[in-house]
Motif scaffolding. Structure first.
Motif, short mmCIF file in Angstrom:
data_model
loop_
_atom_site.label_atom_id
_atom_site.label_comp_id
_atom_site.label_asym_id
_atom_site.label_seq_id
_atom_site.Cartn_x
_atom_site.Cartn_y
_atom_site.Cartn_z
N VAL A 1 0.87 -1.19 0.12
CA VAL A 1 0.24 -0.01 -0.09
C VAL A 1 0.90 1.15 -0.01
CG1 VAL A 1 -1.53 1.27 1.31
CG2 VAL A 1 -2.08 -1.26 1.13
N ASP A 2 2.04 1.40 0.74
CA ASP A 2 2.79 2.31 1.10
C ASP A 2 3.56 2.57 -0.17
OD1 ASP A 2 2.07 2.71 3.51
OD2 ASP A 2 3.77 1.83 4.41
N HIS A 3 3.88 1.63 -1.04
CA HIS A 3 4.60 1.77 -2.25
C HIS A 3 3.59 2.32 -3.34
CE1 HIS A 3 7.48 0.86 -5.26
NE2 HIS A 3 6.35 0.13 -6.25
N PHE A 4 2.64 1.79 -3.49
CA PHE A 4 1.52 2.14 -4.27
C PHE A 4 1.18 3.54 -4.23
CE2 PHE A 4 -2.83 3.24 -5.17
CZ PHE A 4 -2.91 3.14 -7.00
N VAL A 5 1.00 4.16 -2.88
CA VAL A 5 0.73 5.39 -2.48
C VAL A 5 1.71 6.26 -2.96
CG1 VAL A 5 0.13 6.99 -0.57
CG2 VAL A 5 -1.02 4.94 -0.81
N ARG A 6 3.15 5.89 -2.74
CA ARG A 6 4.26 6.80 -2.98
C ARG A 6 4.19 6.84 -4.83
NH1 ARG A 6 7.32 4.05 0.21
NH2 ARG A 6 8.04 2.47 -1.38
N ILE A 7 4.04 5.88 -5.31
CA ILE A 7 4.00 5.90 -6.86
C ILE A 7 2.95 6.96 -7.22
CG2 ILE A 7 3.88 4.74 -9.14
CD1 ILE A 7 6.56 3.85 -7.77
N ASN A 8 1.75 6.55 -6.69
CA ASN A 8 0.59 7.47 -7.15
C ASN A 8 0.84 9.19 -6.83
OD1 ASN A 8 -2.34 7.66 -8.05
ND2 ASN A 8 -2.48 8.58 -5.86
N ASP A 9 1.22 9.53 -5.62
CA ASP A 9 1.66 10.84 -5.47
C ASP A 9 2.79 11.34 -6.32
OD1 ASP A 9 0.00 10.71 -3.46
OD2 ASP A 9 1.62 10.36 -1.78
N LEU A 10 3.62 10.62 -6.85
CA LEU A 10 4.62 11.08 -7.54
C LEU A 10 4.22 11.35 -9.20
CD1 LEU A 10 7.69 11.30 -8.40
CD2 LEU A 10 7.79 9.21 -8.90
N CYS A 11 3.16 10.47 -9.49
CA CYS A 11 2.52 10.52 -10.75
C CYS A 11 1.64 11.72 -10.71
CB CYS A 11 1.66 9.37 -11.12
SG CYS A 11 2.82 7.98 -11.47
N MET A 12 0.85 12.01 -9.66
CA MET A 12 0.05 13.19 -9.48
C MET A 12 0.96 14.58 -9.56
SD MET A 12 -2.92 11.79 -10.00
CE MET A 12 -3.92 12.96 -9.67
N ARG A 13 2.01 14.44 -8.82
CA ARG A 13 2.77 15.65 -8.87
C ARG A 13 3.25 15.96 -10.25
NH1 ARG A 13 6.76 13.94 -5.21
NH2 ARG A 13 5.19 13.07 -3.69
N GLU A 14 3.71 15.01 -10.96
CA GLU A 14 4.09 15.24 -12.62
C GLU A 14 3.09 15.58 -13.33
OE1 GLU A 14 6.25 11.86 -13.94
OE2 GLU A 14 7.73 11.78 -12.40
N LEU A 15 1.86 15.16 -13.15
CA LEU A 15 0.61 15.64 -13.90
C LEU A 15 0.54 17.26 -13.71
CD1 LEU A 15 -2.12 12.74 -13.64
CD2 LEU A 15 -0.80 13.87 -15.83
#
Length: 127
Positions: free
Chosen positions: A111-125
């Protein structure tokens, strides 16, 4: 990619996905032994199930109060050893995971890994 677009395009207007719902309803109506055998057979074929539900494009409002979050369980039944779910309602996303210890020692790590990747993708967007 064109194959999958065509396939999922056909499924949008098809009753085929309701086969799973009908099978579930049938197993509920049968005596206990039959649904258990069917569920055992089905769940023994998978090791991991992922579900992603976009429940609503806007946050729910109940009696004038906007929802703050949601609670749900990752899918799991019988011999299924691991499950991972994402639920989105408006701009609120929740993630849930479960696993037997022999498959994944710490589901929270996933879960932590998924949230970390998701946050990174959202910041890049946003940039």
């Amino acid at each position: 990619m064109p194959f999958y677009k065509a396939l999922f395009g056909k499924m949008k207007n098809s009753l085929a996905p309701f086969g799973v719902l009908l099978a579930t309803k049938i197993t509920v109506a049968l005596p206990f032994n039959f649904p258990k055998m069917l569920a055992d057979d089905l769940t023994s074929k998978f090791t991991f199930v992922y579900s992603n539900l976009n429940a609503s494009k806007k946050r729910y409002v109940f009696d004038g109060h906007k929802m703050l979050g949601q609670f749900f369980f990752a899918p799991g039944v019988n011999k299924l050893s691991s499950g991972f779910s994402v639920l989105t309602i408006g701009d609120v996303m929740s993630v849930a995971a479960f696993s037997d210890a022999n498959c994944m020692a710490d589901p929270q790590e996933l879960v932590d890994h998924f949230v970390r990747i998701n946050d990174l993708c959202m910041r890049e967007l946003k940039d």
